[in-house]
Design a protein around this motif. Structure first.
Motif, short mmCIF file in Angstrom:
data_model
loop_
_atom_site.label_atom_id
_atom_site.label_comp_id
_atom_site.label_asym_id
_atom_site.label_seq_id
_atom_site.Cartn_x
_atom_site.Cartn_y
_atom_site.Cartn_z
N THR A 1 0.84 -1.21 0.00
CA THR A 1 0.00 0.00 0.00
C THR A 1 0.87 1.25 0.00
OG1 THR A 1 -1.64 -1.22 1.29
CG2 THR A 1 -1.87 1.17 1.20
N LEU A 2 1.89 1.26 0.84
CA LEU A 2 2.80 2.41 0.91
C LEU A 2 3.63 2.54 -0.37
CD1 LEU A 2 3.90 2.03 4.62
CD2 LEU A 2 2.34 3.73 3.68
N ALA A 3 4.02 1.41 -0.96
CA ALA A 3 4.77 1.44 -2.22
C ALA A 3 3.91 2.02 -3.34
CB ALA A 3 5.26 0.04 -2.59
N THR A 4 2.64 1.65 -3.36
CA THR A 4 1.73 2.21 -4.36
C THR A 4 1.58 3.71 -4.18
OG1 THR A 4 0.52 0.12 -4.39
CG2 THR A 4 -0.60 2.04 -5.31
N TRP A 5 1.47 4.15 -2.93
CA TRP A 5 1.38 5.57 -2.64
C TRP A 5 2.63 6.32 -3.14
CZ3 TRP A 5 -1.01 9.84 -1.90
CH2 TRP A 5 -0.37 10.91 -1.28
N ARG A 6 3.80 5.75 -2.86
CA ARG A 6 5.04 6.39 -3.30
C ARG A 6 5.12 6.45 -4.82
NH1 ARG A 6 7.03 3.19 0.83
NH2 ARG A 6 7.93 1.73 -0.65
N LEU A 7 4.68 5.40 -5.50
CA LEU A 7 4.71 5.39 -6.97
C LEU A 7 3.76 6.45 -7.54
CD1 LEU A 7 4.97 1.59 -7.74
CD2 LEU A 7 6.74 3.34 -7.95
N VAL A 8 2.61 6.66 -6.89
CA VAL A 8 1.70 7.72 -7.33
C VAL A 8 2.35 9.08 -7.14
CG1 VAL A 8 -0.49 8.87 -6.78
CG2 VAL A 8 -0.42 6.38 -6.98
N VAL A 9 3.02 9.28 -6.02
CA VAL A 9 3.72 10.55 -5.78
C VAL A 9 4.81 10.75 -6.83
CG1 VAL A 9 5.22 11.79 -4.17
CG2 VAL A 9 3.19 10.65 -3.33
N TYR A 10 5.57 9.69 -7.13
CA TYR A 10 6.61 9.79 -8.15
C TYR A 10 6.00 10.14 -9.51
CZ TYR A 10 9.69 7.38 -4.82
OH TYR A 10 10.42 7.02 -3.72
N ALA A 11 4.87 9.52 -9.84
CA ALA A 11 4.22 9.79 -11.13
C ALA A 11 3.76 11.25 -11.22
CB ALA A 11 3.05 8.85 -11.33
N VAL A 12 3.21 11.78 -10.13
CA VAL A 12 2.79 13.18 -10.12
C VAL A 12 4.00 14.10 -10.28
CG1 VAL A 12 1.80 14.99 -8.64
CG2 VAL A 12 0.68 12.77 -8.82
N LEU A 13 5.10 13.77 -9.60
CA LEU A 13 6.32 14.58 -9.74
C LEU A 13 6.85 14.56 -11.17
CD1 LEU A 13 8.22 13.69 -6.45
CD2 LEU A 13 7.23 15.89 -7.07
N VAL A 14 6.85 13.38 -11.79
CA VAL A 14 7.34 13.27 -13.16
C VAL A 14 6.44 14.05 -14.12
CG1 VAL A 14 7.65 11.64 -15.09
CG2 VAL A 14 8.59 11.12 -12.84
N ALA A 15 5.12 13.92 -13.97
CA ALA A 15 4.19 14.64 -14.84
C ALA A 15 4.35 16.15 -14.67
CB ALA A 15 2.76 14.22 -14.54
N SER A 16 4.50 16.60 -13.43
CA SER A 16 4.70 18.03 -13.18
C SER A 16 6.01 18.51 -13.79
CB SER A 16 4.70 18.31 -11.68
OG SER A 16 3.48 17.92 -11.11
N TRP A 17 7.06 17.71 -13.66
CA TRP A 17 8.35 18.09 -14.21
C TRP A 17 8.28 18.19 -15.74
CZ3 TRP A 17 12.49 20.62 -13.69
CH2 TRP A 17 13.55 20.43 -14.56
N LEU A 18 7.61 17.22 -16.38
CA LEU A 18 7.52 17.24 -17.84
C LEU A 18 6.73 18.46 -18.32
CD1 LEU A 18 7.04 13.44 -18.61
CD2 LEU A 18 9.09 14.84 -18.90
#
Length: 125
Positions: free
Chosen positions: A64-81
């Motif tokens: 559950t926590l790994a999924t949460w971290r992956l969602v945060v990473y995805a939001v960071l990547v999308a924002s950066w792009l």
């Protein structure tokens, strides 16, 4: 006869003032992070009886926590792009440092996730 114009004068900020402002900004960020960590620790200790119970809960809910971290990473990547797309084309093609920074951030994400996958309890016991 040539018409020589006066250059536009930049605001006169002294070096000491800029350094002092930077130091105050860094100290404010550090004190804010410490306050958030203390508050989070207080909340966690009120919810869990001990650090061992918190560690067990964290181990049991790894995915559950790994999924949460992956969602945060995805939001960071999308924002950066999106932010990177707003850069002028000339800046994007010249920025080798930017590419190195992106690679370092990806390696950081991988190291964090691999460390949590192989040592899910938070440390070697």
């Amino acid at each position: 006869m040539t018409n020589i114009q006066e250059p536009v004068v930049a605001p006169n900020r002294s070096l000491a003032r800029r350094v002092g402002r930077s130091i105050m900004l860094v100290l404010t960020a550090l004190l804010s992070a410490i306050a958030i960590m203390v508050l989070l620790s207080a909340v966690l200790m009120s919810v869990f009886d001990s650090a061992e119970q918190w560690r067990a809960w964290r181990t049991d809910h790894y995915w559950t926590l790994a999924t949460w971290r992956l969602v945060v990473y995805a939001v960071l990547v999308a924002s950066w792009l999106k932010l990177k797309a707003r850069l002028p084309q000339s800046k994007r093609t010249e920025a080798r440092e930017l590419k190195r920074l992106e690679i370092m951030v990806i390696l950081l994400f991988l190291m964090i996730e691999l460390s949590k996958a192989f040592i899910p309890s938070g440390g070697i016991q």
